[in-house]
Design a protein around this motif. Structure first.
Motif, PDB file in Angstrom:
ATOM      1  N   PHE A 177       0.852  -1.199   0.000  1.00 40.50           N
ATOM      2  CA  PHE A 177       0.000   0.000   0.000  1.00 40.50           C
ATOM      3  C   PHE A 177       0.885   1.245   0.000  1.00 40.50           C
ATOM      4  CE2 PHE A 177      -2.569  -3.326   1.973  1.00 40.50           C
ATOM      5  CZ  PHE A 177      -3.741  -3.215   1.248  1.00 40.50           C
ATOM      6  N   THR A 178       0.594   2.164  -0.888  1.00 36.26           N
ATOM      7  CA  THR A 178       1.303   3.444  -0.879  1.00 36.26           C
ATOM      8  C   THR A 178       0.265   4.564  -0.825  1.00 36.26           C
ATOM      9  OG1 THR A 178       1.429   3.493  -3.301  1.00 36.26           O
ATOM     10  CG2 THR A 178       3.327   2.586  -2.137  1.00 36.26           C
ATOM     11  N   MET A 179       0.711   5.705  -0.350  1.00 33.98           N
ATOM     12  CA  MET A 179      -0.226   6.822  -0.192  1.00 33.98           C
ATOM     13  C   MET A 179       0.314   8.073  -0.877  1.00 33.98           C
ATOM     14  SD  MET A 179      -1.244   8.724   3.328  1.00 33.98           S
ATOM     15  CE  MET A 179      -2.597   7.693   3.882  1.00 33.98           C
ATOM     16  N   GLY A 180      -0.580   8.787  -1.523  1.00 34.14           N
ATOM     17  CA  GLY A 180      -0.237  10.110  -2.052  1.00 34.14           C
ATOM     18  C   GLY A 180      -1.108  11.121  -1.347  1.00 34.14           C
ATOM     19  N   ILE A 181      -0.482  12.180  -0.839  1.00 38.55           N
ATOM     20  CA  ILE A 181      -1.279  13.248  -0.227  1.00 38.55           C
ATOM     21  C   ILE A 181      -0.917  14.564  -0.924  1.00 38.55           C
ATOM     22  CG2 ILE A 181       0.317  13.389   1.778  1.00 38.55           C
ATOM     23  CD1 ILE A 181      -2.316  14.275   3.373  1.00 38.55           C
ATOM     24  N   ASP A 182      -1.923  15.179  -1.508  1.00 41.56           N
ATOM     25  CA  ASP A 182      -1.731  16.400  -2.282  1.00 41.56           C
ATOM     26  C   ASP A 182      -2.324  17.557  -1.473  1.00 41.56           C
ATOM     27  OD1 ASP A 182      -1.672  18.459  -4.102  1.00 41.56           O
ATOM     28  OD2 ASP A 182      -2.879  17.454  -5.634  1.00 41.56           O
TER      29      ASP A 182
ATOM     30  N   SER B  24      -4.014   0.716   9.025  1.00 37.61           N
ATOM     31  CA  SER B  24      -3.311   1.526  10.020  1.00 37.61           C
ATOM     32  C   SER B  24      -2.183   2.268   9.310  1.00 37.61           C
ATOM     33  CB  SER B  24      -2.730   0.623  11.106  1.00 37.61           C
ATOM     34  OG  SER B  24      -1.669  -0.109  10.537  1.00 37.61           O
ATOM     35  N   GLU B  25      -1.634   3.268   9.989  1.00 43.13           N
ATOM     36  CA  GLU B  25      -0.516   4.035   9.418  1.00 43.13           C
ATOM     37  C   GLU B  25       0.630   3.127   8.994  1.00 43.13           C
ATOM     38  OE1 GLU B  25       0.932   8.198  11.061  1.00 43.13           O
ATOM     39  OE2 GLU B  25       0.049   6.955  12.635  1.00 43.13           O
ATOM     40  N   ASP B  26       0.898   2.116   9.851  1.00 37.92           N
ATOM     41  CA  ASP B  26       2.048   1.232   9.603  1.00 37.92           C
ATOM     42  C   ASP B  26       1.863   0.359   8.376  1.00 37.92           C
ATOM     43  OD1 ASP B  26       2.966   2.307  11.875  1.00 37.92           O
ATOM     44  OD2 ASP B  26       2.484   0.580  13.174  1.00 37.92           O
ATOM     45  N   ALA B  27       0.628   0.199   7.949  1.00 37.65           N
ATOM     46  CA  ALA B  27       0.377  -0.661   6.781  1.00 37.65           C
ATOM     47  C   ALA B  27       0.784   0.027   5.479  1.00 37.65           C
ATOM     48  CB  ALA B  27      -1.099  -1.047   6.735  1.00 37.65           C
ATOM     49  N   ILE B  28       1.038   1.329   5.558  1.00 37.77           N
ATOM     50  CA  ILE B  28       1.416   2.070   4.339  1.00 37.77           C
ATOM     51  C   ILE B  28       2.944   2.016   4.192  1.00 37.77           C
ATOM     52  CG2 ILE B  28       1.303   4.307   3.136  1.00 37.77           C
ATOM     53  CD1 ILE B  28      -1.482   3.177   3.705  1.00 37.77           C
ATOM     54  N   SER B  29       3.408   1.445   3.092  1.00 41.07           N
ATOM     55  CA  SER B  29       4.861   1.293   2.905  1.00 41.07           C
ATOM     56  C   SER B  29       5.533   2.637   2.684  1.00 41.07           C
ATOM     57  CB  SER B  29       5.155   0.399   1.703  1.00 41.07           C
ATOM     58  OG  SER B  29       4.570  -0.851   1.890  1.00 41.07           O
ATOM     59  N   VAL B  30       4.936   3.474   1.860  1.00 40.38           N
ATOM     60  CA  VAL B  30       5.548   4.757   1.551  1.00 40.38           C
ATOM     61  C   VAL B  30       4.457   5.830   1.429  1.00 40.38           C
ATOM     62  CG1 VAL B  30       6.698   6.059  -0.285  1.00 40.38           C
ATOM     63  CG2 VAL B  30       7.655   3.895   0.439  1.00 40.38           C
ATOM     64  N   LYS B  31       4.717   6.981   2.050  1.00 45.01           N
ATOM     65  CA  LYS B  31       3.785   8.115   1.949  1.00 45.01           C
ATOM     66  C   LYS B  31       4.492   9.230   1.191  1.00 45.01           C
ATOM     67  CE  LYS B  31       2.144   6.921   6.534  1.00 45.01           C
ATOM     68  NZ  LYS B  31       3.236   6.564   7.465  1.00 45.01           N
ATOM     69  N   VAL B  32       3.828   9.718   0.163  1.00 48.31           N
ATOM     70  CA  VAL B  32       4.438  10.763  -0.671  1.00 48.31           C
ATOM     71  C   VAL B  32       3.564  12.016  -0.623  1.00 48.31           C
ATOM     72  CG1 VAL B  32       5.229  11.361  -2.994  1.00 48.31           C
ATOM     73  CG2 VAL B  32       5.397   8.991  -2.193  1.00 48.31           C
TER      74      VAL B  32
ATOM     75  N   ASP C 288       7.392  10.301   3.562  1.00 51.62           N
ATOM     76  CA  ASP C 288       8.687   9.665   3.291  1.00 51.62           C
ATOM     77  C   ASP C 288       9.373  10.378   2.128  1.00 51.62           C
ATOM     78  OD1 ASP C 288       8.419   7.366   5.142  1.00 51.62           O
ATOM     79  OD2 ASP C 288       6.672   6.957   3.881  1.00 51.62           O
ATOM     80  N   PHE C 289       8.570  10.892   1.210  1.00 47.42           N
ATOM     81  CA  PHE C 289       9.102  11.630   0.067  1.00 47.42           C
ATOM     82  C   PHE C 289       8.233  12.865  -0.154  1.00 47.42           C
ATOM     83  CE2 PHE C 289      10.219   7.222  -0.702  1.00 47.42           C
ATOM     84  CZ  PHE C 289      11.544   7.306  -1.114  1.00 47.42           C
ATOM     85  N   ARG C 290       8.866  13.902  -0.683  1.00 49.02           N
ATOM     86  CA  ARG C 290       8.113  15.090  -1.103  1.00 49.02           C
ATOM     87  C   ARG C 290       8.457  15.328  -2.573  1.00 49.02           C
ATOM     88  NH1 ARG C 290       9.685  16.223   4.203  1.00 49.02           N
ATOM     89  NH2 ARG C 290       7.817  16.261   5.493  1.00 49.02           N
ATOM     90  N   VAL C 291       7.432  15.396  -3.389  1.00 46.99           N
ATOM     91  CA  VAL C 291       7.650  15.471  -4.834  1.00 46.99           C
ATOM     92  C   VAL C 291       6.819  16.626  -5.392  1.00 46.99           C
ATOM     93  CG1 VAL C 291       7.487  14.160  -6.998  1.00 46.99           C
ATOM     94  CG2 VAL C 291       7.955  12.949  -4.873  1.00 46.99           C
ATOM     95  N   SER C 292       7.367  17.348  -6.358  1.00 46.94           N
ATOM     96  CA  SER C 292       6.635  18.516  -6.900  1.00 46.94           C
ATOM     97  C   SER C 292       5.317  18.086  -7.539  1.00 46.94           C
ATOM     98  CB  SER C 292       7.489  19.260  -7.919  1.00 46.94           C
ATOM     99  OG  SER C 292       7.171  18.828  -9.213  1.00 46.94           O
TER     100      SER C 292
END
Ligand code: ADP
Length: 266
Positions: free
Chosen positions: A5-10, A56-64, A77-81
């Protein structure tokens, strides 16, 4: 193999969008909160998307994190334009796209995409409310309409009203005077959309119009703006079914690629 699971937050100027992706392809949840950076919007979108995915929060491998307020999101974990994320989102959901127009709450951007799907160039208008969602919101308030009603209103217009000023403040005065002189509301709405489209079309033309054209951002949900922009450009526009979530979607895909890279190097 366990699911990834990965997450994108804009985190935009106007709205916070959060999306959870399973194995890089399946959208398991997406939540938008109509307030952006510096508000409770980002954390509400974040917890809302986790809850809706029953994760849960921990279930997300990477948050961008992406968007104007991406540096304020500490859990990233990452910030991308947002330009990169919009390009990734658009190319994934509309393969072959060459031009992307994204109209958000306080800016409008046009992106040109190379044949190989990479971001080639962009032009952004973030200095002035004209041609952005903010312009439309100001006019909708004068007309006592919700922005979600404007597309339908536009389709019922017979003769769009002429609004000659692109400046938000002067255009608002024009809308008020059109209203008081009895112009039909649907025609005023269509005139407002034409006004926004002139600005958006000018940034696309400066960038170089190469079809196919894809539209993203919150304002893409307004089919009156899409109608007006198609008329201005003389090409048909494909509207992203993810509209406002396109940036968060691209961010979550970026996150998935990072997980794959990490796995390859292990
Ligand atoms: P940002 O990333 O700058 O915060 P968004 O891409 O999230 O902007 O878009 C926000 C804009 O979308 C706002 O101006 C809002 O009025 C508009 N918007 C949101 N929902 C709708 C809708 N259902 N119909 C038309 N416009 C909408």
């Amino acid at each position: 193999m366990a699911d990834i699971f990965t997450m994108g937050i804009d985190i935009g100027s106007t709205a916070s969008k959060c999306l959870v992706l399973k194995n890089g392809t399946e959208i398991v949840s997406k939540v938008v909160i109509p307030v952006g950076t510096g508000t409770s919007g980002p954390s509400r979108a974040y917890t809302g998307a986790l809850e809706a995915a029953s994760l849960s929060e921990d279930a997300i491998s990477v948050k961008v994190a992406t968007g104007y307020g991406r540096n304020t999101f500490e859990a990233a974990d990452f910030r991308v334009s947002e330009l990169s994320c919009h390009a990734i989102g658009a190319v994934t959901s509309c393969p072959g796209v060459r031009t992307v127009i994204d109209i958000g709450g306080q800016d409008a951007k046009a992106l040109s995409i190379a044949e190989n799907g990479t971001l080639e160039n962009f032009i952004m208008n973030d200095k002035c409310a004209a041609g952005t969602g903010r312009f439309i919101e100001v006019m909708a308030r004068v007309l006592e309409l919700d922005v979600s009603e404007l597309g339908e209103r536009d389709s019922l217009s017979v003769t769009p009203a002429k609004i000659s000023s692109t400046c938000t403040v002067f255009a608002e005065s024009e809308v008020i005077s059109q209203l008081s002189s009895g112009a039909p509301i649907n025609d005023i709405v269509a005139g407002i959309h034409n006004c926004v489209a002139v600005r958006a079309a000018s940034i696309i033309k400066r960038l170089g119009l190469v079809p196919p054209v894809y539209m993203t951002g919150g304002v893409a949900q307004n089919r009156g703006v899409v109608r007006a922009l198609q008329e201005q450009l003389g090409v048909s526009i494909t509207v992203s079914p993810l509209a406002q979530f396109n940036g968060a979607y691209g961010a979550a895909i970026y996150g998935y690629k990072q997980v794959l890279k990490q796995q390859e190097s292990e």
